[in-house]
Motif scaffolding. Sequence first.
Motif, short mmCIF file in Angstrom:
data_model
loop_
_atom_site.label_atom_id
_atom_site.label_comp_id
_atom_site.label_asym_id
_atom_site.label_seq_id
_atom_site.Cartn_x
_atom_site.Cartn_y
_atom_site.Cartn_z
N LYS A 1 0.80 -1.22 0.00
CA LYS A 1 0.00 0.00 0.00
C LYS A 1 0.83 1.28 0.00
CE LYS A 1 -4.34 -1.55 1.96
NZ LYS A 1 -5.42 -1.19 2.89
N VAL A 2 2.15 1.14 0.14
CA VAL A 2 3.00 2.33 0.20
C VAL A 2 4.05 2.23 -0.90
CG1 VAL A 2 4.45 3.76 1.73
CG2 VAL A 2 2.64 2.35 2.71
N PRO A 3 3.70 2.69 -2.11
CA PRO A 3 4.61 2.55 -3.25
C PRO A 3 6.00 3.13 -3.03
CG PRO A 3 2.43 3.25 -3.97
CD PRO A 3 2.42 3.30 -2.48
N ALA A 4 6.12 4.12 -2.14
CA ALA A 4 7.44 4.73 -1.89
C ALA A 4 8.45 3.70 -1.37
CB ALA A 4 7.32 5.88 -0.90
N VAL A 5 7.98 2.67 -0.68
CA VAL A 5 8.88 1.64 -0.14
C VAL A 5 9.65 0.99 -1.29
CG1 VAL A 5 9.07 -0.52 1.14
CG2 VAL A 5 7.40 1.20 1.86
N LYS A 6 8.90 0.48 -2.26
CA LYS A 6 9.52 -0.22 -3.39
C LYS A 6 10.32 0.75 -4.27
CE LYS A 6 8.42 -3.79 -6.80
NZ LYS A 6 9.29 -3.31 -7.89
N GLY B 1 11.46 11.90 -7.11
CA GLY B 1 10.14 12.53 -7.23
C GLY B 1 9.25 12.29 -6.03
N ILE B 2 9.85 11.90 -4.90
CA ILE B 2 9.09 11.63 -3.68
C ILE B 2 9.13 12.87 -2.78
CG2 ILE B 2 9.00 10.22 -1.57
CD1 ILE B 2 10.20 7.92 -3.23
N ARG B 3 7.95 13.29 -2.29
CA ARG B 3 7.88 14.48 -1.43
C ARG B 3 8.21 14.13 0.01
NH1 ARG B 3 3.50 17.74 -0.21
NH2 ARG B 3 1.98 16.15 -0.77
N LEU B 4 8.92 15.05 0.67
CA LEU B 4 9.28 14.86 2.07
C LEU B 4 8.43 15.75 2.97
CD1 LEU B 4 13.20 14.71 1.90
CD2 LEU B 4 11.57 12.80 1.95
N ASN B 5 8.20 15.29 4.18
CA ASN B 5 7.50 16.05 5.23
C ASN B 5 8.36 17.27 5.58
OD1 ASN B 5 6.79 17.02 7.80
ND2 ASN B 5 6.43 15.00 8.66
N THR B 6 7.75 18.47 5.49
CA THR B 6 8.51 19.70 5.76
C THR B 6 8.19 20.30 7.13
OG1 THR B 6 6.77 21.00 4.67
CG2 THR B 6 8.65 20.31 3.31
N THR C 1 8.82 10.64 4.28
CA THR C 1 8.01 10.98 3.12
C THR C 1 6.65 11.47 3.60
OG1 THR C 1 6.97 8.78 2.87
CG2 THR C 1 9.13 9.10 1.84
N VAL C 2 5.93 12.12 2.73
CA VAL C 2 4.54 12.48 3.01
C VAL C 2 3.70 11.22 2.77
CG1 VAL C 2 2.58 13.86 2.20
CG2 VAL C 2 4.85 14.90 2.44
N ALA C 3 2.73 10.97 3.63
CA ALA C 3 1.92 9.75 3.54
C ALA C 3 1.30 9.58 2.15
CB ALA C 3 0.81 9.77 4.59
N GLU C 4 1.25 8.32 1.72
CA GLU C 4 0.59 7.99 0.46
C GLU C 4 -0.92 8.16 0.65
OE1 GLU C 4 2.32 6.85 -2.19
OE2 GLU C 4 4.22 6.17 -1.33
N VAL D 1 7.14 6.43 4.78
CA VAL D 1 8.46 5.85 5.06
C VAL D 1 9.29 6.90 5.80
CG1 VAL D 1 10.51 4.73 4.10
CG2 VAL D 1 8.32 4.57 2.88
N GLU D 2 10.00 6.44 6.82
CA GLU D 2 10.87 7.36 7.57
C GLU D 2 12.33 6.99 7.31
OE1 GLU D 2 12.04 8.37 12.13
OE2 GLU D 2 9.92 7.88 11.82
N PHE D 3 13.20 7.97 7.52
CA PHE D 3 14.64 7.77 7.40
C PHE D 3 15.31 8.30 8.67
CE2 PHE D 3 12.88 9.41 3.30
CZ PHE D 3 12.64 8.15 2.74
N ALA D 4 16.23 7.55 9.23
CA ALA D 4 16.88 7.98 10.47
C ALA D 4 18.39 7.80 10.38
CB ALA D 4 16.33 7.19 11.66
#
Length: 301
Positions: A23-28, A209-214, A232-235, A254-257
């Motif tokens: 359900k979260v295309p950004a993962v792939k 082309g993935i948007r990030l939470n600002t 990322t911003v939620a799908e 998806v989060e990055f740490a």
Amino acid sequence: MHFEQQTPLNAFLNILFDRYQEKVPAVKKVTDALVAQGVVKSQQDIVNDHIAFRTLGVPHLGIQSFEKIFLHHGYQKRDYYYFEGKKLNAYWYAPPSDQYPRIFMSELMVSDLSEQAQKIIHRYTDPIQADPVNGLNFNDGLQIGEFFHRSLWPLPSKHDYELLLAESEYAAWVIYNRYYLNHYTISVHALKEGYNHIEQFDAFVEGLGIRLNTSGGKIKVSGDGLLKQSSTVAEMQEATFADGETMSIAGSYVEFAERLPLPEYADMPANQLTPAHRRNGFETNNADKIFESTYTGQTKA
């Protein structure tokens, strides 16, 4: 995150991740790009820093119920966090070994909401007269995996969802998505040179082309400067409500740490650093802004 050996813990973590990934295309998208760049060979090579769940603080549910599953499998309850503006409690849980992700579990303080919002939530949750977790066999990984995706309460009407959304976006997310995995987190510092700092990784992700939470800036930095997070911003997903009405609502993200070395290990060669040498735990201010990855202020931007 995917485990080959089918222990009960591995089994339900795999089920959670597989359904979340669908359900979260950004993962792939991120994983495929990392593979294409030769950063990793597959999803299994990505270190998962933590996964997060959202719950409702009502009788028989909430953290006191949900945590039993993870405590049984060797997780240890650690620090408490309080989010005053969002009316949330949270804890993090340390994994039984470094191959597993940390758990971040939050809970909406329902009794702090308006009377209208409380009534809406209780209309859905009051029929639950016993802790549903108590009926589970904790050593049956498939059963636990199915539980995470089970409907503990009826689907909300669009009207109820929108009333909750206006007061607590967190409440609206949980009333529709339930225990669905909120996010998983890529350990950026575990990647190879050129991708192992959050500034580099964010640029790489935005290049896809993935948007990030600002909210609070793209990179959220802890007070000690040793924990850096972005997401990322939620799908968006097309939701069908109990009354058959539909609307586009926030799903997961998806989060990055990046966990930097503790001061006493700052000069240690990078290839000798282990998780024990790096900043652990979480940061209230960082997490407060990460929550907003599912909020309309980000998804509608």
